[in-house]
Design an enzyme around this catalytic site. Sequence first.
Site, PDB file in Angstrom:
ATOM      1  N   ARG A  11      45.568  45.904  45.220  1.00  0.00           N
ATOM      2  CA  ARG A  11      46.169  45.166  44.100  1.00  0.00           C
ATOM      3  C   ARG A  11      45.114  44.867  43.021  1.00  0.00           C
ATOM      4  O   ARG A  11      45.406  44.932  41.830  1.00  0.00           O
ATOM      5  CB  ARG A  11      46.795  43.862  44.603  1.00  0.00           C
ATOM      6  CG  ARG A  11      48.092  44.100  45.366  1.00  0.00           C
ATOM      7  CD  ARG A  11      48.474  42.902  46.229  1.00  0.00           C
ATOM      8  NE  ARG A  11      48.704  41.698  45.473  1.00  0.00           N
ATOM      9  CZ  ARG A  11      48.624  40.465  45.989  1.00  0.00           C
ATOM     10  NH1 ARG A  11      48.305  40.310  47.258  1.00  0.00           N
ATOM     11  NH2 ARG A  11      48.869  39.425  45.244  1.00  0.00           N
ATOM     12  N   LYS A  39      48.068  31.946  38.591  1.00  0.00           N
ATOM     13  CA  LYS A  39      49.141  32.005  37.582  1.00  0.00           C
ATOM     14  C   LYS A  39      50.371  31.231  38.078  1.00  0.00           C
ATOM     15  O   LYS A  39      50.942  30.419  37.360  1.00  0.00           O
ATOM     16  CB  LYS A  39      49.533  33.470  37.299  1.00  0.00           C
ATOM     17  CG  LYS A  39      48.377  34.366  36.899  1.00  0.00           C
ATOM     18  CD  LYS A  39      48.819  35.803  36.654  1.00  0.00           C
ATOM     19  CE  LYS A  39      49.379  36.533  37.863  1.00  0.00           C
ATOM     20  NZ  LYS A  39      48.402  36.768  38.943  1.00  0.00           N
ATOM     21  N   ARG A  72      51.850  36.027  52.932  1.00  0.00           N
ATOM     22  CA  ARG A  72      52.462  37.229  52.358  1.00  0.00           C
ATOM     23  C   ARG A  72      51.835  38.471  52.958  1.00  0.00           C
ATOM     24  O   ARG A  72      50.630  38.540  53.123  1.00  0.00           O
ATOM     25  CB  ARG A  72      52.275  37.224  50.828  1.00  0.00           C
ATOM     26  CG  ARG A  72      53.423  36.571  50.103  1.00  0.00           C
ATOM     27  CD  ARG A  72      53.157  36.304  48.650  1.00  0.00           C
ATOM     28  NE  ARG A  72      52.649  37.445  47.895  1.00  0.00           N
ATOM     29  CZ  ARG A  72      52.389  37.392  46.587  1.00  0.00           C
ATOM     30  NH1 ARG A  72      52.591  36.277  45.917  1.00  0.00           N
ATOM     31  NH2 ARG A  72      51.934  38.438  45.956  1.00  0.00           N
ATOM     32  N   ARG A 125      45.901  31.832  51.439  1.00  0.00           N
ATOM     33  CA  ARG A 125      47.147  31.360  50.818  1.00  0.00           C
ATOM     34  C   ARG A 125      48.290  31.287  51.830  1.00  0.00           C
ATOM     35  O   ARG A 125      48.499  32.204  52.620  1.00  0.00           O
ATOM     36  CB  ARG A 125      47.549  32.303  49.678  1.00  0.00           C
ATOM     37  CG  ARG A 125      48.952  31.978  49.149  1.00  0.00           C
ATOM     38  CD  ARG A 125      49.260  32.603  47.836  1.00  0.00           C
ATOM     39  NE  ARG A 125      49.254  34.041  47.851  1.00  0.00           N
ATOM     40  CZ  ARG A 125      49.439  34.798  46.771  1.00  0.00           C
ATOM     41  NH1 ARG A 125      49.619  34.220  45.598  1.00  0.00           N
ATOM     42  NH2 ARG A 125      49.421  36.104  46.853  1.00  0.00           N
ATOM     43  N   ARG A 170      52.709  43.880  32.967  1.00  0.00           N
ATOM     44  CA  ARG A 170      51.531  44.284  33.738  1.00  0.00           C
ATOM     45  C   ARG A 170      51.013  45.652  33.334  1.00  0.00           C
ATOM     46  O   ARG A 170      50.028  46.120  33.897  1.00  0.00           O
ATOM     47  CB  ARG A 170      51.930  44.371  35.213  1.00  0.00           C
ATOM     48  CG  ARG A 170      51.512  43.190  36.040  1.00  0.00           C
ATOM     49  CD  ARG A 170      52.219  43.356  37.363  1.00  0.00           C
ATOM     50  NE  ARG A 170      51.477  42.856  38.461  1.00  0.00           N
ATOM     51  CZ  ARG A 170      51.741  41.704  39.073  1.00  0.00           C
ATOM     52  NH1 ARG A 170      52.669  40.909  38.611  1.00  0.00           N
ATOM     53  NH2 ARG A 170      51.067  41.363  40.127  1.00  0.00           N
TER      54      ARG A 170
HETATM   55  P1  AP5 Z   1      48.526  31.645  43.088  1.00  0.00           P
HETATM   56  O1  AP5 Z   1      48.902  30.610  42.083  1.00  0.00           O
HETATM   57  O2  AP5 Z   1      49.510  31.990  44.153  1.00  0.00           O
HETATM   58  O3  AP5 Z   1      47.968  32.957  42.350  1.00  0.00           O
HETATM   59  P2  AP5 Z   1      48.718  34.039  41.461  1.00  0.00           P
HETATM   60  O4  AP5 Z   1      47.836  34.328  40.293  1.00  0.00           O
HETATM   61  O5  AP5 Z   1      50.123  33.614  41.176  1.00  0.00           O
HETATM   62  O6  AP5 Z   1      48.624  35.269  42.463  1.00  0.00           O
HETATM   63  P3  AP5 Z   1      49.714  36.318  43.017  1.00  0.00           P
HETATM   64  O7  AP5 Z   1      49.068  36.974  44.191  1.00  0.00           O
HETATM   65  O8  AP5 Z   1      51.042  35.673  43.278  1.00  0.00           O
HETATM   66  O9  AP5 Z   1      49.807  37.268  41.826  1.00  0.00           O
HETATM   67  P4  AP5 Z   1      50.157  38.747  41.848  1.00  0.00           P
HETATM   68  O10 AP5 Z   1      50.222  38.950  40.410  1.00  0.00           O
HETATM   69  O11 AP5 Z   1      49.288  39.661  42.586  1.00  0.00           O
HETATM   70  O12 AP5 Z   1      51.484  38.806  42.751  1.00  0.00           O
HETATM   71  P5  AP5 Z   1      53.020  38.920  42.337  1.00  0.00           P
HETATM   72  O13 AP5 Z   1      53.781  38.108  43.299  1.00  0.00           O
HETATM   73  O14 AP5 Z   1      53.191  38.683  40.880  1.00  0.00           O
HETATM   74  O15 AP5 Z   1      47.142  31.157  43.788  1.00  0.00           O
HETATM   75  C1  AP5 Z   1      46.551  31.914  44.817  1.00  0.00           C
HETATM   76  C2  AP5 Z   1      45.950  30.977  45.881  1.00  0.00           C
HETATM   77  O16 AP5 Z   1      44.851  30.231  45.310  1.00  0.00           O
HETATM   78  C3  AP5 Z   1      46.922  29.915  46.419  1.00  0.00           C
HETATM   79  O17 AP5 Z   1      46.621  29.688  47.779  1.00  0.00           O
HETATM   80  C4  AP5 Z   1      46.625  28.660  45.570  1.00  0.00           C
HETATM   81  O18 AP5 Z   1      46.905  27.471  46.277  1.00  0.00           O
HETATM   82  C5  AP5 Z   1      45.130  28.820  45.323  1.00  0.00           C
HETATM   83  N1  AP5 Z   1      44.701  28.334  44.008  1.00  0.00           N
HETATM   84  C6  AP5 Z   1      45.357  28.494  42.816  1.00  0.00           C
HETATM   85  N2  AP5 Z   1      44.640  27.959  41.801  1.00  0.00           N
HETATM   86  C7  AP5 Z   1      43.496  27.463  42.367  1.00  0.00           C
HETATM   87  C8  AP5 Z   1      42.335  26.794  41.835  1.00  0.00           C
HETATM   88  N3  AP5 Z   1      42.232  26.559  40.529  1.00  0.00           N
HETATM   89  N4  AP5 Z   1      41.349  26.435  42.697  1.00  0.00           N
HETATM   90  C9  AP5 Z   1      41.460  26.699  44.024  1.00  0.00           C
HETATM   91  N5  AP5 Z   1      42.523  27.316  44.601  1.00  0.00           N
HETATM   92  C10 AP5 Z   1      43.538  27.702  43.776  1.00  0.00           C
HETATM   93  O19 AP5 Z   1      53.292  40.481  42.565  1.00  0.00           O
HETATM   94  C11 AP5 Z   1      53.433  41.023  43.868  1.00  0.00           C
HETATM   95  C12 AP5 Z   1      53.822  42.495  43.766  1.00  0.00           C
HETATM   96  O20 AP5 Z   1      55.098  42.624  43.094  1.00  0.00           O
HETATM   97  C13 AP5 Z   1      52.880  43.391  42.957  1.00  0.00           C
HETATM   98  O21 AP5 Z   1      51.800  43.864  43.759  1.00  0.00           O
HETATM   99  C14 AP5 Z   1      53.839  44.534  42.530  1.00  0.00           C
HETATM  100  O22 AP5 Z   1      54.074  45.436  43.586  1.00  0.00           O
HETATM  101  C15 AP5 Z   1      55.127  43.794  42.241  1.00  0.00           C
HETATM  102  N6  AP5 Z   1      55.227  43.370  40.840  1.00  0.00           N
HETATM  103  C16 AP5 Z   1      55.285  42.081  40.381  1.00  0.00           C
HETATM  104  N7  AP5 Z   1      55.370  42.050  39.048  1.00  0.00           N
HETATM  105  C17 AP5 Z   1      55.359  43.353  38.630  1.00  0.00           C
HETATM  106  C18 AP5 Z   1      55.388  43.962  37.355  1.00  0.00           C
HETATM  107  N8  AP5 Z   1      55.445  43.251  36.219  1.00  0.00           N
HETATM  108  N9  AP5 Z   1      55.340  45.318  37.312  1.00  0.00           N
HETATM  109  C19 AP5 Z   1      55.282  46.072  38.426  1.00  0.00           C
HETATM  110  N10 AP5 Z   1      55.239  45.547  39.656  1.00  0.00           N
HETATM  111  C20 AP5 Z   1      55.280  44.199  39.766  1.00  0.00           C
END
Ligand code: AP5
Length: 217
Positions: A170, A13, A159, A126, A87
């Site tokens: 997660r 994403k 991270r 990552r 979410r």
């Molecule tokens: P990346 O693009 O980083 O993936 P992502 O989908 O953004 O994954 P995240 O882990 O950041 O999402 P998340 O939703 O768990 O974490 P968030 O920070 O929002 O890609 C991942 C890897 O794959 C990278 O190395 C990239 O290079 C590679 N890649 C990407 N696309 C590829 C492809 N097509 N082919 C090959 N490789 C590829 O949330 C963290 C924490 O914050 C949560 O656990 C929660 O505690 C809190 N939080 C955040 N938002 C909320 C909310 N709305 N409500 C409550 N708590 C929340």
Amino acid sequence: MNLIFLGPPGAGKGTQARLLERRFGLRQISTGDILRKHREEGTALGKQAEGYMKSGELVPDDVIVAMIESELAGDHSRGFIMDGFPRTVSQAQAFDALLARQAWPLDAVVLFAADKQTLLARLSARWSNPRNGRTYNALTNPPKVAGIDDQDGGPLIQREDDRAQTVAKRLDVYQSSTTPLIEYYRKAGKLLEVDALAPVDTVAHDLVHALHFEHAH
Ligand code: AP5
């Protein structure tokens, strides 16, 4: 154009939101990045979120909704990509109410579909730039010099919530709390799905076509 990116941790994403931001001037709003910034700055919100994030749980809905409201209060000049929000169904309902109050349309919700094995592999490889959220992948998209950002030359980090045990949590939380949103937005006629297993450039290409960006911009 106003979009929501929906999908499990590691689905890509953030990677795609940053590409669309750069190409089309949309504004990426990543709740994860905003929360990590608060934690780094030691704000009250950051302290409140820390325990939940470390254990892979969701931060409470009221905290997140207030954060999004204040984030959207400023910049109305361009469309947004919600990356990681909503979410839960409760967050989605609060967001619908906010959009209706402001008369902002929601154009589409993009679901990033990927299997668990791929997600685990991606997250364990990552590397992130904590200064701007840019990510690399040791297997699929490595930086030119290991551990160093190609663009700003500063260090990359892994991270803490990308450790195997926390990733498993997660993914469980995504399954139980976030997947009901797939039906929620499908019923609303907003859902589009992309194959997140394809290479980054292919996903980007598919997104541009699915969203008709070639006509909109
Ligand atoms: P990346 O693009 O980083 O993936 P992502 O989908 O953004 O994954 P995240 O882990 O950041 O999402 P998340 O939703 O768990 O974490 P968030 O920070 O929002 O890609 C991942 C890897 O794959 C990278 O190395 C990239 O290079 C590679 N890649 C990407 N696309 C590829 C492809 N097509 N082919 C090959 N490789 C590829 O949330 C963290 C924490 O914050 C949560 O656990 C929660 O505690 C809190 N939080 C955040 N938002 C909320 C909310 N709305 N409500 C409550 N708590 C929340």
